[in-house]
Motif scaffolding. Structure first.
Motif, short mmCIF file in Angstrom:
data_model
loop_
_atom_site.label_atom_id
_atom_site.label_comp_id
_atom_site.label_asym_id
_atom_site.label_seq_id
_atom_site.Cartn_x
_atom_site.Cartn_y
_atom_site.Cartn_z
N VAL A 6 0.81 -1.47 0.02
CA VAL A 6 -0.01 -0.02 0.03
C VAL A 6 0.87 1.42 -0.14
O VAL A 6 0.65 2.15 -0.73
N TYR A 9 2.01 1.75 -3.30
CA TYR A 9 1.13 2.05 -4.41
C TYR A 9 0.81 3.63 -4.01
O TYR A 9 0.60 4.67 -4.90
N ILE A 10 1.00 4.09 -2.76
CA ILE A 10 0.57 5.50 -2.53
C ILE A 10 1.67 6.35 -2.93
O ILE A 10 1.52 7.34 -3.35
N LYS A 21 2.63 0.15 -10.67
CA LYS A 21 1.88 -0.53 -9.82
C LYS A 21 2.10 -2.12 -10.01
O LYS A 21 2.25 -2.84 -9.12
N THR A 73 -5.60 -6.92 -2.08
CA THR A 73 -5.11 -5.71 -1.84
C THR A 73 -4.96 -4.84 -3.23
O THR A 73 -5.42 -3.56 -3.27
N HIS A 74 -4.32 -5.46 -4.06
CA HIS A 74 -4.26 -4.89 -5.61
C HIS A 74 -5.63 -4.26 -6.13
O HIS A 74 -5.83 -3.14 -6.44
N TYR A 77 -7.19 -1.38 -3.79
CA TYR A 77 -6.78 -0.16 -3.97
C TYR A 77 -6.98 0.28 -5.32
O TYR A 77 -7.36 1.54 -5.46
N GLN A 81 -9.29 3.72 -5.54
CA GLN A 81 -8.45 5.13 -6.23
C GLN A 81 -9.70 5.56 -7.07
O GLN A 81 -9.83 6.55 -7.41
#
Length: 87
Positions: A6, A9-10, A21, A73-74, A77, A81
């Motif tokens: 995470v 990614y941020i 990513k 998680t991918h 996220y 987003q």
């Protein structure tokens, strides 16, 4: 691994490198499938034949739990987003 993913990614979104990513996803999946299970399998110093069930259990846990969590998680996220922050 989840926190690292995470944060990666941020940071990639912050620097407008969101196409990278997939590289983070690939690296974490490779770690979960090939590299990390070997560090947690008990060492056999005498090289005697022993039951392989602990090794199989640890490996499958990394594959299923680690890989599954990475993929979930991918996707979460990406949905977060797309729908909550941009639109």
């Amino acid at each position: 691994m989840l926190v690292i993913q995470v944060i990666g990614y941020i940071l990639l979104d912050k620097y407008n490198l969101s196409k990278w990513k997939y590289l983070v996803l690939g690296i974490i999946l490779i770690l979960n499938v090939f590299i990390l299970p070997d560090y947690f399998i008990p060492h056999n110093p005498n090289h005697k034949p022993i039951c392989g069930m602990p090794a199989m259990g640890i490996t499958l846990a990394f594959w299923i739990i680690g890989g599954g969590t990475t993929l979930v998680t991918h996707f979460v996220y990406g949905i977060f987003q797309k729908y909550l922050l941009r639109g």
